[in-house]
Enzyme design. Structure first.
Site, PDB file in Angstrom:
ATOM      1  CE  LYS A 159      -1.896   3.009   1.987  1.00 29.97           C
ATOM      2  NZ  LYS A 159      -1.702   4.418   1.571  1.00 29.97           N
ATOM      3  N   GLY A 212       6.934   4.936   8.016  1.00 33.75           N
ATOM      4  CA  GLY A 212       6.116   6.146   8.057  1.00 33.75           C
ATOM      5  C   GLY A 212       6.224   6.777   9.430  1.00 33.75           C
ATOM      6  CB  SER A 213       4.210   9.393  11.030  1.00 36.15           C
ATOM      7  OG  SER A 213       2.926   8.820  10.970  1.00 36.15           O
ATOM      8  CB  THR A 216       0.829   5.792  10.672  1.00 41.75           C
ATOM      9  OG1 THR A 216       0.450   7.095  10.260  1.00 41.75           O
ATOM     10  CG2 THR A 216       0.087   4.764   9.857  1.00 41.75           C
ATOM     11  CD  GLU A 235      13.484   0.749   9.442  1.00 40.93           C
ATOM     12  OE1 GLU A 235      13.821   1.721  10.159  1.00 40.93           O
ATOM     13  OE2 GLU A 235      14.242  -0.177   9.151  1.00 40.93           O
ATOM     14  CB  CYS A 270      13.429   8.859   8.249  1.00 44.25           C
ATOM     15  SG  CYS A 270      14.573   7.853   7.281  1.00 44.25           S
ATOM     16  CD  GLU A 371      10.206  12.766  11.121  1.00 45.84           C
ATOM     17  OE1 GLU A 371       9.073  12.308  11.356  1.00 45.84           O
ATOM     18  OE2 GLU A 371      11.072  12.138  10.494  1.00 45.84           O
TER      19      GLU A 371
HETATM   20  P1  NAD Z   1       2.430   8.381   7.433  1.00 46.40           P
HETATM   21  O1  NAD Z   1       2.546   7.597   8.673  1.00 46.40           O
HETATM   22  O2  NAD Z   1       1.466   9.509   7.372  1.00 46.40           O
HETATM   23  O3  NAD Z   1       2.032   7.437   6.213  1.00 46.40           O
HETATM   24  C1  NAD Z   1       2.800   6.301   5.884  1.00 46.40           C
HETATM   25  C2  NAD Z   1       1.895   5.278   5.215  1.00 46.40           C
HETATM   26  O4  NAD Z   1       0.916   4.852   6.159  1.00 46.40           O
HETATM   27  C3  NAD Z   1       1.137   5.804   4.019  1.00 46.40           C
HETATM   28  O5  NAD Z   1       1.065   4.811   3.032  1.00 46.40           O
HETATM   29  C4  NAD Z   1      -0.239   6.093   4.596  1.00 46.40           C
HETATM   30  O6  NAD Z   1      -1.270   6.031   3.634  1.00 46.40           O
HETATM   31  C5  NAD Z   1      -0.365   4.970   5.587  1.00 46.40           C
HETATM   32  N1  NAD Z   1      -1.336   5.252   6.648  1.00 46.40           N
HETATM   33  C6  NAD Z   1      -1.687   6.442   7.167  1.00 46.40           C
HETATM   34  N2  NAD Z   1      -2.619   6.288   8.139  1.00 46.40           N
HETATM   35  C7  NAD Z   1      -2.859   4.952   8.227  1.00 46.40           C
HETATM   36  C8  NAD Z   1      -3.703   4.161   9.045  1.00 46.40           C
HETATM   37  N3  NAD Z   1      -4.506   4.706   9.957  1.00 46.40           N
HETATM   38  N4  NAD Z   1      -3.669   2.827   8.880  1.00 46.40           N
HETATM   39  C9  NAD Z   1      -2.846   2.244   7.975  1.00 46.40           C
HETATM   40  N5  NAD Z   1      -2.034   2.960   7.153  1.00 46.40           N
HETATM   41  C10 NAD Z   1      -2.041   4.293   7.278  1.00 46.40           C
HETATM   42  O7  NAD Z   1       3.899   8.849   7.072  1.00 46.40           O
HETATM   43  P2  NAD Z   1       4.359   9.727   5.835  1.00 46.40           P
HETATM   44  O8  NAD Z   1       3.987  11.138   6.096  1.00 46.40           O
HETATM   45  O9  NAD Z   1       3.912   9.094   4.552  1.00 46.40           O
HETATM   46  O10 NAD Z   1       5.927   9.529   5.868  1.00 46.40           O
HETATM   47  C11 NAD Z   1       6.762  10.344   6.575  1.00 46.40           C
HETATM   48  C12 NAD Z   1       7.247   9.633   7.814  1.00 46.40           C
HETATM   49  O11 NAD Z   1       7.942   8.452   7.418  1.00 46.40           O
HETATM   50  C13 NAD Z   1       8.244  10.458   8.586  1.00 46.40           C
HETATM   51  O12 NAD Z   1       7.996  10.348   9.950  1.00 46.40           O
HETATM   52  C14 NAD Z   1       9.570   9.814   8.207  1.00 46.40           C
HETATM   53  O13 NAD Z   1      10.587  10.052   9.145  1.00 46.40           O
HETATM   54  C15 NAD Z   1       9.192   8.385   8.105  1.00 46.40           C
HETATM   55  N6  NAD Z   1      10.177   7.619   7.323  1.00 46.40           N
HETATM   56  C16 NAD Z   1      10.973   6.721   7.988  1.00 46.40           C
HETATM   57  C17 NAD Z   1      11.952   6.006   7.279  1.00 46.40           C
HETATM   58  C18 NAD Z   1      12.828   4.995   7.974  1.00 46.40           C
HETATM   59  O14 NAD Z   1      13.438   4.159   7.277  1.00 46.40           O
HETATM   60  N7  NAD Z   1      12.940   5.000   9.279  1.00 46.40           N
HETATM   61  C19 NAD Z   1      12.100   6.209   5.906  1.00 46.40           C
HETATM   62  C20 NAD Z   1      11.274   7.135   5.278  1.00 46.40           C
HETATM   63  C21 NAD Z   1      10.305   7.825   6.008  1.00 46.40           C
END
Ligand code: NAD
Length: 468
Positions: A159, A212-213, A216, A235, A270, A371
């Site tokens: 996804k 992601g964050s 989430t 991650e 990140c 962040e």
């Molecule tokens: P996000 O958490 O908003 O979204 C990430 C993914 O989760 C998206 O596909 C989104 O559609 C999905 N999502 C959102 N809400 C959800 C829910 N309730 N249930 C299931 N899936 C859901 O994050 P973002 O804004 O897309 O990405 C940025 C974040 O990712 C930052 O915090 C960044 O630091 C982190 N990140 C971490 C790494 C790492 O390797 N540690 C790498 C890249 C990004």
């Protein structure tokens, strides 16, 4: 498919790009059933290793054949410079796929060292992997998950982020062309709260691999606890401290890299070096910061489709607003603007923000703890080494940290003291496919890349054979 769509606009100029299918719960259910069927059939999970490997090599070749198309798609979709997309995300992605493929027949199982019977410790694919990815490195993050999960013989449902889905959709098409059998890799675009949640809640998904964050990630752990208790591998974000000591070997290089550490990819990284920790010495700070400011000019954003561009647009209007709010909030709390702090190219229809440096930031300020995920550097001061360590470790995150010093003892002492999954000494961004990547604390609970990256996609089976 549900037939529902969502519109995709380019952050470069706000122009409409295309409509994308928005998967609903039913669509996710079908995808998971297909993945389960393909997994149990053995069409991929039991494919001879050399064949599986060749399919992934073919996928890497196809990525390179389509590298320009993929790089332009990524740039149009999320605004990062096309030259960086080409080099890091797309060519880097093909390299990662090859690395995972090469490991397929190099990972041996184990025998237990006992004398009572035969104890075999074998690795098996976990089954159906649900992968949920972010928008900042959409293709590359999808590759880390897809490459290692497929290499281990799993079926994968991905996804992508609704804010940048295009290259992941293309990846699915290329994988199919390369010979990944039907059902083994499925891309399910859609909203997080609908498609992501349905994947997270599905009881026939064996594990979730999420980037992601951390907000989430908590939702996903909740879904898991309410359904089948599947492992949720995380991650998440970071708040990297970049500590410069006066005894650094090359302060010019430290300044140049400190600018790159925060302004690369418009700070949407990140592990971005968002906190610069300097000794509390006015002359040192003035000299060092004027260098960082000069280097920040190199990262001024403009049209990311220009091959010379080093910084482009932020992903969308909401994110630009978020970055602005953080900067205003920091100023309200007493930080000072050293440079930047303004929207660029306001008439372009896109979302550009100047490289920004804030001084006078203290550890208790919101900007020092949360962040921002934008081109905003917070400069903080420390009294001595112990103080620097305390400030560096004083957030909920623990993804990465960096140290600049010419003292070998200090390099070892401080890197050991860092509560982070990655530590860079006299560099930043170092690491390749042979090095695990992941975080401590709320930055995550897993590692991607290297051999450790395969662990979450496998089950360990202990088989005991009695000797008669
Ligand atoms: P996000 O958490 O908003 O979204 C990430 C993914 O989760 C998206 O596909 C989104 O559609 C999905 N999502 C959102 N809400 C959800 C829910 N309730 N249930 C299931 N899936 C859901 O994050 P973002 O804004 O897309 O990405 C940025 C974040 O990712 C930052 O915090 C960044 O630091 C982190 N990140 C971490 C790494 C790492 O390797 N540690 C790498 C890249 C990004």
């Amino acid at each position: 498919m549900s037939g529902e769509v969502f519109a995709c606009y380019s952050p470069i100029d706000g122009e409409f790009l295309t409509n994308i299918d928005a998967c609903n719960e039913q669509d996710i259910h079908h995808a998971v059933l297909g993945a389960r069927r393909s997994f149990e059939s053995g069409v991929w999970s039991a494919m001879p290793l050399q064949e599986r490997k060749n399919v992934l090599f073919k996928l890497a070749d196809l990525i390179i054949e389509h590298e320009e198309e993929l790089a332009v798609l990524e740039t149009l979709d999320m605004g990062k410079p096309v030259s960086l997309c080409l080099e890091s995300d797309i060519r880097g992605g093909a390299h990662a796929i090859r690395w995972f493929a090469e490991c397929i027949d190099k990972l041996y199982d184990q025998m237990s060292p006992n004398h009572q019977g035969i104890g075999m410790i074998t690795r098996e694919p976990i089954g159906v992997v649900g992968a949920i990815t972010p928008w900042n490195f959409p293709f590359y993050m999808a590759i880390w998950k897809v490459g290692s999960a497929l290499a281990m013989g799993n079926s994968v449902v991905v996804k992508p982020s609704e804010r940048a889905s295009l290259t992941t959709i293309k990846l699915g098409e290329l994988a199919h062309k390369a010979g990944v059998p039907e059902g083994v890799l499925q891309i399910v675009p859609g909203y997080g709260r609908v498609a992501g949640a349905a994947l997270g809640r599905h009881s026939d998904v064996d594990c979730i691999s999420f980037t992601g964050s951390h907000t989430t990630s908590r939702e996903l752990m909740k879904y898991s606890s309410e359904t089948n208790g599947k492992p949720v591998h995380i991650e998440a974000g970071g708040k990297t401290a970049n500590i410069v000591f006066k005894d650094a070997l090359n302060l010019e290089e430290a300044a140049q890299v400190s600018a790159q550490a925060i302004f690369y990819n418009m700070g949407e990284v990140c592990f971005a070096g968002s906190r610069l920790l300097l000794p509390d010495d006015e002359d040192f700070i003035e000299t060092f910061l004027s260098k960082v400011k000069n280097y920040s000019e190199y990262w001024q954003p403009y049209n990311p489709l220009d091959m010379q561009s080093m910084a482009g647009a932020l992903v969308d209007a909401a994110h630009l607003q978020r970055v602005e709010n953080y900067v205003q909030g920091a100023l309200d709390q007493g930080a000072q603007l050293f440079t930047g702090g303004k929207i660029k190219h306001p008439d372009s229809g896109g979302y550009y923000y100047e490289p920004t440096i804030l001084t006078g930031v203290t550890p208790d300020m919101t900007i020092a703890q949360e962040e921002v995920f934008g081109p905003v550097l917070s400069v903080m001061t420390y009294q001595d080494e112990e103080d620097a360590i305390r400030i560096a470790n004083g957030t909920d995150y623990g993804l990465a940290s960096a140290i600049w010093t010419g003292d070998l003892n200090r390099a070892h002492r401080v890197s050991r003291a860092m509560k982070s999954g990655n530590v860079w000494v006299n560099c930043f961004h170092g690491g390749d496919m042979t090095m695990p990547f992941g975080g401590y604390k709320q930055s995550g609970n897993t590692r991607d890349k290297a051999f450790t990256g395969f662990e979450k996609y496998t089950q360990i089976k202990s088989t005991w054979i009695a000797l008669g």
